[in-house]
Design an enzyme around this catalytic site. Structure first.
Site, PDB file in Angstrom:
ATOM      1  CD  GLU A  53      -8.839  -6.418  -3.765  1.00  8.67           C
ATOM      2  OE1 GLU A  53      -9.451  -5.855  -2.831  1.00  8.67           O
ATOM      3  OE2 GLU A  53      -8.813  -5.991  -4.937  1.00  8.67           O
ATOM      4  CG  ASN A  54      -3.513  -5.846  -0.177  1.00  8.51           C
ATOM      5  OD1 ASN A  54      -4.634  -5.348  -0.108  1.00  8.51           O
ATOM      6  ND2 ASN A  54      -2.469  -5.309   0.395  1.00  8.51           N
TER       7      ASN A  54
END
Lengths: 217, 236
Positions: A53-54
């Site tokens: 998700e980064n």
């Protein structure tokens, strides 16, 4: 009710058991800890695309020693690689993928899962705990299927599968399935239901270690 | 003529006043603008509100800014790091206010701020302690929370390369919050390894268009937090 780790699947076997259930071509987000192991056991012939998700789709394994880039990391802040066909993107796009229902599956760890699908996995709620939530609440709110992989009980033998979560919730009614060292358990409208027992583990043994009613399929 | 270059990190942050709200890019060390943060420590501004995903590692970068007691408040999704006790110490002593925000909500609040959208509804955090005090509404049978935009006076961002018009490209997962923070601040300051002339970055690959960027600072060999921490460094 002590040391359940001696009976049942090992962590690797739990991860392998879960990996078998992921369809070819899925977009998958793996949480930190036991969930990360799942990537090692994807059956031959299947291609999964891992989302971190980064800001990366197409995440590959850790780099060779010395070949990493401190700016190519996963959500656990460890160095990773980008596979052929990978894409980078910013955080708002990354969470649009999550909340917008574009990710097929996410696999998370848990402190508690309730028989109505509630999840608690971010805080004990104790006064001196440093609250830190990260992306878990977005993941459970938006990803199509949310699986938990966890030891069946805590280190002190308390059930993690419970009637009602006592820790602060991450999301309400969000968990579809739980993989423990003892069994694969679905969360159904009627509560926890055993899909499969680890070979050699009796249903009664699992039931005694579960803090909510448990049915057989 | 447009030329957004400034001479160094010190000049870039020289007008950040006490009480300012500052967005700081980065997820962990990836994209953390260490040199701009250290310049902000030198600058001495106090009572800042910082909007950032994390609270830094060791005693460098963001953790050093916290340790120097310059922040009144952080808006953050994950203020916990294995290798830093700076934020937990301040928090437990009641020396700093924390607004804990789910990561995707944090990103979208920033994006909304930059896009002129004062509020939006999101499904994240419904039914959790982080929903307390928030308006909720049901759309098509599902509950959502009302979340407000986030805007800032300044944004400190790390890119890979920029041209003098402020068009920016990033390095790998260091992109993270950079593009949306650049949109959401009145003054966006980007440090990059190299500054080039207009035309040298293919318009097809520009990630942050120059309209969102006010100042560009060249920092050819930026420090990585993990290397500083491993070397036992602290700042100042």
């Amino acid at each position: 009710m002590t040391n359940t780790e001696e009976i049942g699947w090992s962590r690797d076997e739990m991860a392998r058991r879960l990996a078998v259930d992921i369809p070819d071509g899925s977009y998958v987000n793996l949480g930190i800890g036991i969930p990360e192991l799942v990537a090692r056991f994807v059956p031959e012939g299947r291609t999964l695309i891992y989302h971190t998700e980064n800001g990366l789709l197409g995440m590959g394994p850790s780099p060779e020693k010395g070949a990493g880039d401190p700016e190519l990391i996963n959500a656990g802040k460890r160095q990773v690689t980008a596979l052929a066909g990978a894409a980078y993107f910013h955080h708002a796009d990354s969470f649009a993928m999550i909340r917008g229902g574009h990710i097929d599956l996410c696999v998370l760890g848990a402190m508690q899962v309730a028989c109505n699908g509630d999840l608690a996995n971010w805080s004990t709620g104790e006064p001196d705990a440093i609250p830190a939530v990260g992306g878990a609440m977005d993941l459970v709110a938006g990803v199509k299927s949310v699986y938990v992989i966890t030891q069946h009980c805590t280190k002190t033998g308390e059930p993690k599968l419970v009637e009602r979560c006592t820790y602060p919730l991450t999301g309400r009614g969000v968990i579809n399935r739980v993989y423990t060292e003892l069994a694969v358990i679905d969360v159904t409208p009627a509560g926890f239901e055993v899909v499969e027992l680890c070979p050699g583990v009796e249903f009664e043994y699992v039931r005694e270690r579960t803090g909510a009613p448990l049915r057989r399929r | 003529m447009i030329d957004k270059r400034v001479k160094g990190p010190g000049e870039a942050v020289a007008d950040i006043p006490d009480g300012a709200t500052v967005m700081i890019g980065g997820f962990g060390e990836a994209g953390s603008p260490v040199e701009l943060i250290h310049a902000l420590i030198d600058r001495g501004a106090r009572d800042l509100t910082v909007i950032s995903n994390n609270t830094g590692s060791g005693e460098v970068g963001l953790a050093a800014l916290l340790k120097a007691d310059r922040l009144a408040k952080v808006v953050c999704s994950f203020p916990r790091t294995a290798n830093s006790t700076v934020f937990p110490d301040l928090y437990r002593r009641g020396k700093i206010e924390l607004e804990l925000v789910p990561q995707g909500t944090l990103a979208e609040r920033i994006r909304a701020g930059g896009a002129g959208i004062p509020a939006f509804y999101t499904p994240a955090a419904v039914g959790t302690p982080l929903a307390e005090g928030k308006e909720s509404r049901v759309f098509d049978g599902k509950e959502y929370l009302l979340e407000r935009w986030l805007r800032a006076d300044f944004a400190l961002i790390k890119g890979q390369c920029a041209d003098t018009h402020g068009n920016v490209v990033y390095n790998k997962t260091a992109r993270n919050f950079g593009p949306i923070m650049a949109m959401a601040a009145k003054v966006s300051i980007v440090q990059v390894r190299s500054v080039v002339s207009p035309g040298e970055i293919d318009p097809e690959v520009v990630v942050t268009p120059g309209i969102f960027v006010d100042r560009v600072v060249e920092v050819p060999n930026p420090a990585h937090e993990s290397e500083l921490v491993a070397a036992g460094a602290s700042y100042p």
